[in-house]
Design an enzyme around this catalytic site. Structure first.
Site, mmCIF file in Angstrom:
data_model
loop_
_atom_site.group_PDB
_atom_site.id
_atom_site.type_symbol
_atom_site.label_atom_id
_atom_site.label_comp_id
_atom_site.label_asym_id
_atom_site.label_seq_id
_atom_site.Cartn_x
_atom_site.Cartn_y
_atom_site.Cartn_z
ATOM 1 N N ASP A 182 -14.757 -2.656 -5.178
ATOM 2 C CA ASP A 182 -14.500 -4.061 -5.528
ATOM 3 C C ASP A 182 -15.671 -4.665 -6.299
ATOM 4 O O ASP A 182 -15.472 -5.353 -7.311
ATOM 5 C CB ASP A 182 -14.256 -4.880 -4.261
ATOM 6 C CG ASP A 182 -13.042 -4.425 -3.477
ATOM 7 O OD1 ASP A 182 -11.974 -4.257 -4.087
ATOM 8 O OD2 ASP A 182 -13.171 -4.249 -2.254
ATOM 9 N N TRP A 235 -10.406 -8.823 2.962
ATOM 10 C CA TRP A 235 -11.125 -9.213 1.745
ATOM 11 C C TRP A 235 -11.234 -10.740 1.640
ATOM 12 O O TRP A 235 -12.259 -11.257 1.207
ATOM 13 C CB TRP A 235 -10.386 -8.692 0.513
ATOM 14 C CG TRP A 235 -10.538 -7.232 0.245
ATOM 15 C CD1 TRP A 235 -11.510 -6.623 -0.513
ATOM 16 C CD2 TRP A 235 -9.693 -6.163 0.713
ATOM 17 N NE1 TRP A 235 -11.319 -5.254 -0.541
ATOM 18 C CE2 TRP A 235 -10.215 -4.947 0.205
ATOM 19 C CE3 TRP A 235 -8.552 -6.122 1.505
ATOM 20 C CZ2 TRP A 235 -9.635 -3.707 0.465
ATOM 21 C CZ3 TRP A 235 -7.970 -4.898 1.772
ATOM 22 C CH2 TRP A 235 -8.506 -3.707 1.255
ATOM 23 N N ARG A 273 0.820 -1.210 0.000
ATOM 24 C CA ARG A 273 0.000 0.000 0.000
ATOM 25 C C ARG A 273 0.860 1.270 0.000
ATOM 26 O O ARG A 273 0.538 2.254 -0.669
ATOM 27 C CB ARG A 273 -0.931 -0.014 1.216
ATOM 28 C CG ARG A 273 -1.847 1.199 1.328
ATOM 29 C CD ARG A 273 -2.869 1.026 2.447
ATOM 30 N NE ARG A 273 -3.568 2.276 2.702
ATOM 31 C CZ ARG A 273 -3.565 2.923 3.865
ATOM 32 N NH1 ARG A 273 -2.896 2.419 4.899
ATOM 33 N NH2 ARG A 273 -4.216 4.051 4.015
ATOM 34 N N HIS A 283 -5.972 -6.501 -3.664
ATOM 35 C CA HIS A 283 -6.875 -6.629 -2.515
ATOM 36 C C HIS A 283 -7.021 -8.076 -2.064
ATOM 37 O O HIS A 283 -7.749 -8.350 -1.105
ATOM 38 C CB HIS A 283 -8.244 -6.049 -2.849
ATOM 39 C CG HIS A 283 -8.293 -4.562 -2.760
ATOM 40 N ND1 HIS A 283 -9.400 -3.822 -3.119
ATOM 41 C CD2 HIS A 283 -7.360 -3.663 -2.341
ATOM 42 C CE1 HIS A 283 -9.142 -2.537 -2.944
ATOM 43 N NE2 HIS A 283 -7.914 -2.419 -2.469
ATOM 44 N N HIS A 291 0.490 3.945 -3.013
ATOM 45 C CA HIS A 291 0.018 5.301 -2.788
ATOM 46 C C HIS A 291 1.080 6.341 -3.114
ATOM 47 O O HIS A 291 0.746 7.488 -3.422
ATOM 48 C CB HIS A 291 -0.462 5.446 -1.353
ATOM 49 C CG HIS A 291 -1.789 4.800 -1.106
ATOM 50 N ND1 HIS A 291 -2.702 5.276 -0.196
ATOM 51 C CD2 HIS A 291 -2.372 3.711 -1.677
ATOM 52 C CE1 HIS A 291 -3.790 4.508 -0.220
ATOM 53 N NE2 HIS A 291 -3.597 3.540 -1.099
#
Length: 302
Positions: A254, A210, A64, A194, A68
């Protein structure tokens, strides 16, 4: 001494030596390009990051962090992209953006390792660490080319709002990712990240993993999207998200991968073939990490 000043001290000490050296009064070994060739340097770095991922189970947040950092790129203005802007902590800049809440945890985990490699930029370091994390979690090996250049000041940060929102659908995903130069297939492939990690209510406001194995990188995300029954619910903070009734969740973003006909074609392909997903993911993740960069080196052979 501030973190920025500390790094400047490390760099100045490094360039006064032609070999691995130690900071006076500490046991921090500094590794440099002058004492090792580039491949050996990144091979040593890989071992340290891999050990951290295995010890702390922090693979998802390292992915992540790099995502980002790089996901702010805009092809229309040639701005944003991987420049390590979150290194500058404070109320201004990318570090303070809502989408980056909690990423100080990833930086803090990595910083003891980063201090040993001051010649490597933060953006290179974060990108490389994400690739190592993906591989350590069972995913594909991400090709890595060094040479990203960090921002010199916090004012070089991209404006807020360039990263995807979890509570928006297909149109929003296309707006965000088309700006970076991705197509529909690449959007679906990138979304497969994810398959690892979870949402935290004190960061994004969403809540839960998830998949049933949030530290395993595979194609379960797509399989679950297609074959589980997802019911609209809310997180503990009141944000909309879907639940399977078994402790797992999906975001509105999603669910767009099965509700949008074009996205669903690729979702079905990746659910059917993990090998195809891995092949496409490693290409598009490399593209994400290189968007907006110039003069990168040759891929490292580690």
């Amino acid at each position: 001494m501030s973190l920025v000043s500390r790094n400047l001290v490390l760099n100045s000490k490094l360039f006064c030596s032609q070999s691995s050296s130690f900071i006076s009064g500490s046991n921090l070994q500094i590794r440099s390009f002058s004492s090792q060739n580039q491949t050996e340097l990144f091979r040593a770095l890989r071992q340290e990051v891999a050990s951290l991922v295995r010890a702390k189970g922090c693979g998802p947040i390292l992915v992540r962090l790099s995502w980002h950092d790089a996901g702010t790129f805009c092809k229309n203005t040639s701005s944003g992209g991987p420049r390590g802007c979150m290194f500058f902590r404070g109320k201004e800049g990318e570090f303070s953006h809502a989408a980056n809440a909690g990423l100080h945890i990833a930086q803090d985990l990595l910083q003891p390792i980063k201090q040993k490699y001051p010649t490597i930029s933060h953006s290179d370091f974060w990108a490389f660490a994400a690739g190592v994390a993906i591989e350590e979690m069972g995913g594909p090996k991400i090709p890595f080319r060094p040479g990203r250049v960090d921002a010199k000041e916090v004012t070089e940060s991209a404006p807020e709002g360039r990263l995807p929102d979890g509570d928006k659908g297909a149109d929003h995903l296309r707006e965000i990712f088309y700006r970076q130069g991705f197509n529909d297939q690449e959007i679906v492939a990138l979304s497969g990240a994810h398959t690892v990690g979870r949402c935290h209510p004190d960061r994004s406001g969403f809540e839960g993993p998830w998949t049933r194995e949030p530290l395993k990188f595979d194609n379960t995300y797509y399989v679950d999207l297609l074959h589980k029954k997802w019911t609209l619910s809310k997180s503990s903070t009141g944000l909309p998200q879907y639940t399977d009734g078994e402790g797992h969740m999906m975001l509105i973003a999603d669910m767009a991968l099965v509700e949008d006909p074009t996205f669903k074609v690729y979702t079905e392909k990746y659910a059917h073939s993990q090998n195809l997903f891995f092949e496409d993911f490693k290409k598009v993740f490399q593209k994400l990490q290189e968007n907006g960069t110039k003069n990168l080196g040759a891929p490292l052979q580690l």
